[in-house]
Design an enzyme around this catalytic site. Structure first.
Site, PDB file in Angstrom:
ATOM      1  N   LYS A  66      14.185   4.893  29.932  1.00 54.41           N
ATOM      2  CA  LYS A  66      13.149   5.273  28.969  1.00 54.41           C
ATOM      3  C   LYS A  66      13.392   4.530  27.676  1.00 54.41           C
ATOM      4  CE  LYS A  66      10.033   8.304  27.343  1.00 54.41           C
ATOM      5  NZ  LYS A  66       9.247   7.143  26.922  1.00 54.41           N
ATOM      6  N   LYS A  90      21.413   7.475  23.101  1.00 53.79           N
ATOM      7  CA  LYS A  90      20.594   8.559  22.521  1.00 53.79           C
ATOM      8  C   LYS A  90      20.311   9.630  23.562  1.00 53.79           C
ATOM      9  CE  LYS A  90      18.015   5.755  19.310  1.00 53.79           C
ATOM     10  NZ  LYS A  90      16.762   5.337  18.705  1.00 53.79           N
ATOM     11  N   LYS A 102      14.339  -0.674  27.324  1.00 57.75           N
ATOM     12  CA  LYS A 102      13.649  -1.174  26.126  1.00 57.75           C
ATOM     13  C   LYS A 102      12.876  -2.419  26.484  1.00 57.75           C
ATOM     14  CE  LYS A 102      13.266  -0.116  21.714  1.00 57.75           C
ATOM     15  NZ  LYS A 102      13.433   1.198  21.072  1.00 57.75           N
ATOM     16  N   THR A 186      10.150  11.150  15.052  1.00 54.65           N
ATOM     17  CA  THR A 186      11.353  10.469  14.570  1.00 54.65           C
ATOM     18  C   THR A 186      11.675  10.946  13.150  1.00 54.65           C
ATOM     19  OG1 THR A 186      10.833   8.598  15.961  1.00 54.65           O
ATOM     20  CG2 THR A 186      12.417   8.210  14.204  1.00 54.65           C
ATOM     21  N   ASN A 217       6.164   3.885  10.521  1.00 52.67           N
ATOM     22  CA  ASN A 217       6.063   5.199  11.167  1.00 52.67           C
ATOM     23  C   ASN A 217       7.206   6.108  10.720  1.00 52.67           C
ATOM     24  OD1 ASN A 217       7.207   6.958  13.501  1.00 52.67           O
ATOM     25  ND2 ASN A 217       5.014   6.861  13.887  1.00 52.67           N
ATOM     26  N   SER A 344       9.165  12.246  23.174  1.00 51.56           N
ATOM     27  CA  SER A 344       8.636  11.456  24.288  1.00 51.56           C
ATOM     28  C   SER A 344       8.978  12.142  25.613  1.00 51.56           C
ATOM     29  CB  SER A 344       9.249  10.050  24.286  1.00 51.56           C
ATOM     30  OG  SER A 344       8.426   9.158  23.566  1.00 51.56           O
TER      31      SER A 344
HETATM   32  P1  NAD Z   1       7.083   0.217  11.807  1.00 50.46           P
HETATM   33  O1  NAD Z   1       6.716  -1.098  12.350  1.00 50.46           O
HETATM   34  O2  NAD Z   1       6.092   1.325  11.805  1.00 50.46           O
HETATM   35  O3  NAD Z   1       7.580   0.041  10.269  1.00 50.46           O
HETATM   36  C1  NAD Z   1       8.584  -0.854   9.899  1.00 50.46           C
HETATM   37  C2  NAD Z   1       8.711  -0.849   8.370  1.00 50.46           C
HETATM   38  O4  NAD Z   1       9.819  -1.711   8.013  1.00 50.46           O
HETATM   39  C3  NAD Z   1       7.490  -1.405   7.639  1.00 50.46           C
HETATM   40  O5  NAD Z   1       7.304  -0.732   6.421  1.00 50.46           O
HETATM   41  C4  NAD Z   1       7.899  -2.870   7.375  1.00 50.46           C
HETATM   42  O6  NAD Z   1       7.218  -3.437   6.239  1.00 50.46           O
HETATM   43  C5  NAD Z   1       9.372  -2.677   7.073  1.00 50.46           C
HETATM   44  N1  NAD Z   1      10.134  -3.917   7.235  1.00 50.46           N
HETATM   45  C6  NAD Z   1       9.982  -4.885   8.181  1.00 50.46           C
HETATM   46  N2  NAD Z   1      10.835  -5.888   7.962  1.00 50.46           N
HETATM   47  C7  NAD Z   1      11.558  -5.542   6.873  1.00 50.46           C
HETATM   48  C8  NAD Z   1      12.592  -6.168   6.132  1.00 50.46           C
HETATM   49  N3  NAD Z   1      13.058  -7.372   6.492  1.00 50.46           N
HETATM   50  N4  NAD Z   1      13.101  -5.508   5.066  1.00 50.46           N
HETATM   51  C9  NAD Z   1      12.626  -4.306   4.701  1.00 50.46           C
HETATM   52  N5  NAD Z   1      11.644  -3.658   5.343  1.00 50.46           N
HETATM   53  C10 NAD Z   1      11.113  -4.276   6.406  1.00 50.46           C
HETATM   54  O7  NAD Z   1       8.423   0.642  12.579  1.00 50.46           O
HETATM   55  P2  NAD Z   1       9.003   2.110  12.808  1.00 50.46           P
HETATM   56  O8  NAD Z   1       8.463   2.634  14.080  1.00 50.46           O
HETATM   57  O9  NAD Z   1       8.895   2.897  11.555  1.00 50.46           O
HETATM   58  O10 NAD Z   1      10.525   1.740  13.106  1.00 50.46           O
HETATM   59  C11 NAD Z   1      11.443   1.473  12.039  1.00 50.46           C
HETATM   60  C12 NAD Z   1      12.853   1.542  12.613  1.00 50.46           C
HETATM   61  O11 NAD Z   1      13.069   2.835  13.190  1.00 50.46           O
HETATM   62  C13 NAD Z   1      13.145   0.541  13.747  1.00 50.46           C
HETATM   63  O12 NAD Z   1      14.502   0.163  13.696  1.00 50.46           O
HETATM   64  C14 NAD Z   1      12.884   1.350  14.995  1.00 50.46           C
HETATM   65  O13 NAD Z   1      13.564   0.836  16.122  1.00 50.46           O
HETATM   66  C15 NAD Z   1      13.449   2.683  14.550  1.00 50.46           C
HETATM   67  N6  NAD Z   1      12.959   3.795  15.351  1.00 50.46           N
HETATM   68  C16 NAD Z   1      11.637   4.108  15.364  1.00 50.46           C
HETATM   69  C17 NAD Z   1      11.211   5.164  16.163  1.00 50.46           C
HETATM   70  C18 NAD Z   1       9.774   5.574  16.203  1.00 50.46           C
HETATM   71  O14 NAD Z   1       9.466   6.552  16.915  1.00 50.46           O
HETATM   72  N7  NAD Z   1       8.890   4.954  15.461  1.00 50.46           N
HETATM   73  C19 NAD Z   1      12.131   5.880  16.930  1.00 50.46           C
HETATM   74  C20 NAD Z   1      13.482   5.546  16.852  1.00 50.46           C
HETATM   75  C21 NAD Z   1      13.879   4.497  16.058  1.00 50.46           C
END
Ligand code: NAD
Length: 410
Positions: A66, A90, A102, A186, A217, A344
């Site tokens: 997953k 996780k 992934k 998250t 997000n 999820s």
């Molecule tokens: P997203 O694409 O919705 O948002 C990413 C954010 O990071 C945006 O604001 C973007 O502008 C910013 N960003 C991108 N590059 C950057 C940089 N170089 N410096 C600073 N900011 C930067 O992604 P998300 O879903 O919010 O995920 C963010 C992190 O959380 C990732 O590492 C992802 O793997 C992790 N994560 C997300 C979820 C989920 O359910 N969305 C779950 C577990 C982990």
């Protein structure tokens, strides 16, 4: 050091602390399978562009794999492999009947039209359809993918299989079998971890100053929850820069003005860099963007007392040691960001049983899993005298190692 290599170092250490032989490390250091696909997509101007995508399945001893699908120009093989291992960890930490998987596609969705994204999403599912499925490997959203993309992917898979298969993917819109609370899961989970960490440090939420890197997000919903809880959000950032105000930022306004990719700082002139923001005064620092943000170069200058990692892999191994030595309580990614995969899992359970839960039910079940897992990891960290990241890895690796042993793989 790349993220795969540093993950392997901690996995080896965790297995050795738990008394497993080297063979177990050999089994778990890489995904069991990695599929690389080439996806032809007809672009709006008529030309054909070929994209490269991946799907990694780390270990399916416990159950189906997953994990999310990432759309980003920097996606690469080692990153997808490391992300699949983190998903396994996780699922182990929060006790889900899954192994980790992934996927990713090298692309920049910010430069693609709605229809191009649809064709790419459907093309990816056609390319990986042989290795995924509701009881095989279940994708979900990740960086720059969302519920619309999940809907296209689910529709494509259902067409290929010729039956409706909502359990093939999670993070879907509610009307297509999505779960209440998935979009915010998250950030909710991270919020729960912040409360637990504050409790350990004896700090009240309304006295806490918070910096959040990333306004997508995870980061934007977290900013909302922190603001609603009465904390002072003093810093936020996106890929273009950061905003910092020691008196607190106007979070409702920033949420209102952000775009669908989590960008907002381009609307302001008084920005600082992401690097500068990480080193500002605060009580809680939440990296919620990308990998390798806290390194041995800046770890000494971090002023937060608590770091809760919403992003995957934001802190290097060397930095983890520096932060721990400086008395900072670090809640590691494999625990802190597990809220997404927990809900999820709830979505998949609801799809399989065809009976749906209320938002309150989802949140109560999420809270139980997150809080119990925090206490498990925290106690392991105290009793085994290891840092929180190693404790989390020890907790996460145990179930898949045991399952692999029972299956006779080792
Ligand atoms: P997203 O694409 O919705 O948002 C990413 C954010 O990071 C945006 O604001 C973007 O502008 C910013 N960003 C991108 N590059 C950057 C940089 N170089 N410096 C600073 N900011 C930067 O992604 P998300 O879903 O919010 O995920 C963010 C992190 O959380 C990732 O590492 C992802 O793997 C992790 N994560 C997300 C979820 C989920 O359910 N969305 C779950 C577990 C982990």
């Amino acid at each position: 050091m790349n993220v795969l290599h540093s993950t392997q170092i901690i996995i080896r250490e965790a297995l050795s602390k738990l008394g497993y032989p080297d063979e177990m490390y050999e089994l778990l250091k890489e995904p069991l399978r990695l599929l690389t696909v080439r996806i032809p997509v007809r672009m709006d101007d008529g030309h054909m562009q070929i994209f490269t995508g991946y799907r990694a399945q780390h270990n399916d001893a416990v159950g189906p794999t997953k994990g999310g699908v990432r759309f980003h120009p920097d996606v690469n093989e080692d990153e997808v492999k490391a992300l699949s291992i983190w998903m396994s960890l996780k699922c182990g930490i929060v006790d889900l009947p899954y192994g980790g998987g992934k996927g990713g596609i090298i692309c920049d969705p910010r430069k693609m039209s709605f229809r191009e994204l649809e064709r790419l999403s459907r093309g990816y599912v056609r390319a990986i359809s042989q290795v995924v499925g509701p009881s095989k490997d279940i994708p979900a959203p990740d960086v720059m993918t969302n519920s619309q993309i999940m809907a296209w992917m689910m529709d494509e898979y259902s067409r290929i299989r010729e039956f409706d298969a909502p359990g093939f993917i999670t993070g879907k819109p509610i009307v297509l079998g999505g779960s209440h609370g998935r979009e915010t899961a998250t950030a909710k989970g991270v919020t729960m971890m912040i409360y637990k960490a504050l409790q350990k440090k004896d700090i009240a939420i309304h006295n806490a100053r918070v910096i959040i890197q990333g306004f997508g997000n995870a980061g934007s919903f977290l900013a909302k929850f922190m603001h609603d809880a009465g904390a002072r959000v003093v810093g936020i950032s996106d890929a273009n820069g950061a905003l910092y105000n020691p008196d607190g930022l106007d979070i409702p306004e920033l949420l209102e003005r952000r775009d669908s990719f989590g960008t907002v700082t381009n609307l302001f002139s008084n920005t600082i860099t992401n690097r500068e923001m990480l080193e500002q005064e605060c009580d809680i620092l939440v990296p919620a963007a990308i990998e390798n943000q806290i390194t041995r170069e800046n770890a000494h200058r971090i002023k937060a007392g608590i770091i809760v990692e919403a992003a995957n892999g934001p802190t290097t191994l060397e930095a983890t040691k520096i932060l721990t030595d400086n008395g900072i309580l670090l809640v590691p990614d494999v625990l802190a960001s597990a809220g997404g995969v927990i809900v999820s899992y709830f979505e998949w359970v609801q799809n399989n049983q065809g009976y749906y839960w209320t938002e309150e039910e989802v949140e109560a079940k999420l809270r139980k899993k997150m809080e119990d897992s925090f206490e498990n990891v925290y106690q392991l960290h105290l009793t085994r005298k290891v840092d929180m990241r190693l404790a989390a890895y020890m907790s996460g690796v145990r179930k898949m190692a045991e399952a692999s042993r029972y299956r006779g793989w080792i």
